[in-house]
Design an enzyme around this catalytic site. Structure first.
Site, mmCIF file in Angstrom:
data_model
loop_
_atom_site.group_PDB
_atom_site.id
_atom_site.type_symbol
_atom_site.label_atom_id
_atom_site.label_comp_id
_atom_site.label_asym_id
_atom_site.label_seq_id
_atom_site.Cartn_x
_atom_site.Cartn_y
_atom_site.Cartn_z
ATOM 1 N N GLY A 361 49.988 5.041 25.701
ATOM 2 C CA GLY A 361 48.859 5.073 24.775
ATOM 3 C C GLY A 361 49.054 6.103 23.695
ATOM 4 O O GLY A 361 50.038 6.856 23.681
ATOM 5 N N GLN A 362 48.101 6.121 22.776
ATOM 6 C CA GLN A 362 48.142 7.023 21.627
ATOM 7 C C GLN A 362 46.832 7.788 21.573
ATOM 8 O O GLN A 362 45.760 7.187 21.608
ATOM 9 C CB GLN A 362 48.317 6.222 20.332
ATOM 10 C CG GLN A 362 48.337 7.058 19.070
ATOM 11 C CD GLN A 362 49.706 7.645 18.781
ATOM 12 O OE1 GLN A 362 50.711 7.075 19.160
ATOM 13 N NE2 GLN A 362 49.741 8.780 18.120
ATOM 14 N N GLY A 363 46.901 9.117 21.514
ATOM 15 C CA GLY A 363 45.701 9.937 21.432
ATOM 16 C C GLY A 363 45.594 10.618 20.087
ATOM 17 O O GLY A 363 46.432 10.427 19.199
ATOM 18 N N GLY A 364 44.552 11.422 19.930
ATOM 19 C CA GLY A 364 44.325 12.093 18.666
ATOM 20 C C GLY A 364 45.401 13.112 18.323
ATOM 21 O O GLY A 364 45.620 13.428 17.168
ATOM 22 N N GLY A 366 48.719 13.031 19.846
ATOM 23 C CA GLY A 366 50.047 12.618 20.235
ATOM 24 C C GLY A 366 50.038 11.384 21.109
ATOM 25 O O GLY A 366 49.011 10.741 21.302
ATOM 26 N N VAL A 368 51.384 9.285 24.818
ATOM 27 C CA VAL A 368 51.594 9.488 26.244
ATOM 28 C C VAL A 368 52.612 8.455 26.725
ATOM 29 O O VAL A 368 52.483 7.259 26.423
ATOM 30 C CB VAL A 368 50.279 9.347 27.041
ATOM 31 C CG1 VAL A 368 50.536 9.576 28.528
ATOM 32 C CG2 VAL A 368 49.239 10.342 26.529
ATOM 33 N N LYS A 382 52.725 13.782 27.991
ATOM 34 C CA LYS A 382 51.961 13.826 26.745
ATOM 35 C C LYS A 382 52.794 14.575 25.708
ATOM 36 O O LYS A 382 53.101 15.752 25.872
ATOM 37 C CB LYS A 382 50.617 14.531 26.967
ATOM 38 C CG LYS A 382 49.745 14.585 25.722
ATOM 39 C CD LYS A 382 48.405 15.233 26.035
ATOM 40 C CE LYS A 382 47.522 15.308 24.804
ATOM 41 N NZ LYS A 382 46.214 15.949 25.103
ATOM 42 N N ASP A 479 34.990 16.937 25.387
ATOM 43 C CA ASP A 479 35.406 15.596 24.949
ATOM 44 C C ASP A 479 35.399 14.620 26.128
ATOM 45 O O ASP A 479 36.341 13.866 26.328
ATOM 46 C CB ASP A 479 36.799 15.659 24.310
ATOM 47 C CG ASP A 479 37.106 14.404 23.481
ATOM 48 O OD1 ASP A 479 36.148 13.737 23.046
ATOM 49 O OD2 ASP A 479 38.294 14.097 23.286
#
Length: 567
Positions: A361-364, A366, A368, A382, A479
């Site tokens: 997946g893609q986070g704010g 970077g 994973v 991550k 968050d």
């Protein structure tokens, strides 16, 4: 019998007209600009790629898909070579119904004008749609450039220099506002006036997946193309796959749905009218100086006093916090976690050099990746984005905080890597991914009976209670949301992503910050509007999360605030 025959002849005569009207009503308008990227390859009719593409486009234009609540949609479907990625973005002032209608037209029209092409992009005035067989989320792309002249009339030769000077100043200001870190829409509009009193209206917008610097670079590049494509024009738009800049002499956005920039800074007070008496003018000027100077000095002193108090308070809080942690500086704190350190080569081998196939997946901050160590243990890595201005802060937070937390409902940190520009966090691998992939998926949601939903709610509450009350350090997560709740093989929830967490000193009940971070819709109002956060802020986010788990529907942030609502 005669009336029946007459009726039949009438229907026979009318049917071609009805067919023509029907076909025209179903046809989508032409794209003002688009590209089919023929060099990127094509797919065969009836292939798995085409099926995945049609499924993905249908989900994007679905009424139940609310995107991020600000007209931005990002999704992917399929696996391996047949995986399709798509991004859609509506203009920042466009209302939800208009946005969905524009996206519906785009998803139908783009496959018509670019049949069998694996990558394509199309622009309407209100929205943009692009898809590809590669990951395009978070990737800033300045090419190709799509210029469009909404107003083909030229400026008069005497007005050109002054007009373009003011226009560039306006767009430069809008670029900074749109790119600003914390801007959820990456969108700004405003207006100014040319020297000949000609109004100028401007717009700047990036896709919200871009980091601040990437957005700024994209907008600067688009602005730099204006002299090439928009010379002497009264209105022009320059756009590329990642951003758009536009100016017009007529207002083209809806002022009721946005807060435009002021046309120019306004004076604090109107200038004094000229006096016919020189002596009176000097007297008035002296009296004004005598009144204003003490007021200005007093205001400055008050501001300096409050700044000093705030700095002392923050310094005291930092010193008290450090008493709780081993070591007296950042180096010692990270050094205390030294046994958890991995070398970069080991992680590269375990993740197949961060291959797309292993991307989870893609986070704010970077991406994973899934990895497997030489001993057969599965891990989640991550990888913090190198162009994120907050990367080092997120890294330090997670290493210092998560390494000290041990609870069955918190994701476990196995180690970290700090080599060159790489900032890597190694976590235990959780096989069922995050909660949002389950409760918002109509197929996967079926496996969540009420017993399992209750189990997830209770487990999340226990993890949150541990952070707030039972751990050695009181942690405010800041968050808490469905995508940050991981689900293990036994459907136990694990709270993850502590990059935005804050540490409280003993007996501290509330904190303040000018840097608002988190996800709109989950934020408590006192935090979103005033920067006040406490355990109550996390409890508010937990309440929104519970509503999502019970209803199976996503929260949506309103335009005028941060309060979420569940549909």
């Amino acid at each position: 019998m005669e009336p029946l025959m007459a009726s039949s002849r009438f229907v026979f005569f009318l049917s071609p007209i009805l067919l023509l009207i029907s076909s025209q009503s179903l046809a989508q308008p032409e794209f003002p600009s688009h590209s089919c990227f023929y060099e990127k390859g094509n797919y065969t009719t009836g292939s798995t790629y085409q099926t995945n593409l049609n499924t993905l486009l249908s989900s994007l234009s679905s009424p139940s898909n609310n995107g991020n609540g600000y007209g931005f949609y990002n999704s992917s479907f399929g696996e391996n070579a047949d995986q399709v990625h798509a991004i859609a973005l509506c203009r920042g002032d466009v209302m939800a119904d208009t946005c969905r209608g524009c996206l519906s037209n785009s998803t139908k029209k783009l496959t018509q004008v670019c049949p069998n092409q694996k990558e394509a992009i199309g622009f309407y005035d209100e929205c943009m749609l692009r898809y590809a067989n590669r990951s395009i989320y978070g990737a800033m792309e300045k090419d190709p450039v799509f210029p469009l002249w909404w107003n083909i009339q030229n400026l008069s030769s005497s007005d050109v220099d002054g007009f373009f000077h003011e226009m560039r100043k306006l767009l430069k200001d809008l670029n900074g506002q749109a790119a600003a870190n914390g801007s959820l829409r990456k969108f700004a509009v405003g207006n100014t006036t040319a020297p000949n009193f000609q109004p100028i209206y401007g717009l700047a917008q990036c896709t919200p997946d871009l980091a601040e610097q990437a957005c700024s670079d994209c907008l600067d590049a688009a602005m730099g193309d204006i002299p090439t494509y928009c010379d002497r024009k009264q209105g022009c738009r320059v756009q590329n796959p990642s951003c758009t800049v536009r100016y017009e002499v007529n207002r083209f956005y809806d002022p009721t749905t946005v807060v435009p920039l002021p046309s120019s800074p306004q004076p604090l007070s109107s200038p004094l009218p000229p006096s016919t008496s020189t002596g009176g003018s000097k007297s008035n000027r002296s009296r004004t100086v005598i009144i204003i100077v003490p007021i200005v000095v007093s205001v400055v002193l008050i501001v300096i006093f409050f700044c000093i108090c705030l700095r002392v308070r923050r310094t005291k809080a930092k010193l008290e916090t450090r008493k709780l942690l081993p070591g007296g500086n950042d180096t010692d704190e990270i050094g205390s976690a030294e046994p958890l350190q991995f070398d970069l080569a080991t992680i590269r081998v375990s993740t197949d050099d961060f291959s797309e196939a292993n991307k989870l997946g893609q986070g704010g901050f970077g991406s994973v990746y899934r990895g497997r160590l030489l001993n057969g243990k599965d891990i989640a890595v991550k990888r913090l984005s190198t162009n994120s201005g907050q990367g080092d802060l997120e890294f330090k937070n997670e290493v210092l905080l998560v390494a000290k937390l041990q609870h069955r409902n918190l994701v476990r940190l196995l180690g970290f890597c700090l080599e060159g520009s790489e900032r890597l966090l190694v976590y235990e691998f959780v096989p069922n991914a995050s909660l949002d992939h389950i409760i918002f998926d109509p197929t996967k949601r079926a496996q969540l009976d009420w017993v399992r939903r209750y189990k997830i709610i209770v487990g999340t509450a226990r993890g949150l209670l541990y952070l707030h009350e039972d751990s050695r350090l009181r942690i405010i997560h800041r968050d808490l949301k469905a995508s940050n709740i991981l689900i293990d093989a036994e459907m136990n929830p694990k709270i993850s992503d502590f990059g935005m967490a804050r540490l409280f000193v003993p007996d501290q009940t509330q904190g303040n910050t000018s840097r608002i971070v988190g996800t709109y819709g989950y934020m408590a109002p006192e935090y979103a509007f005033h920067g006040h956060f406490s355990v109550k802020s996390d409890v508010y986010s937990f309440g929104v999360l519970v509503l999502e788990i019970v209803s199976g529907q996503k929260r949506v942030a309103s335009r005028t605030g941060t309060m979420g609502r569940i549909f």
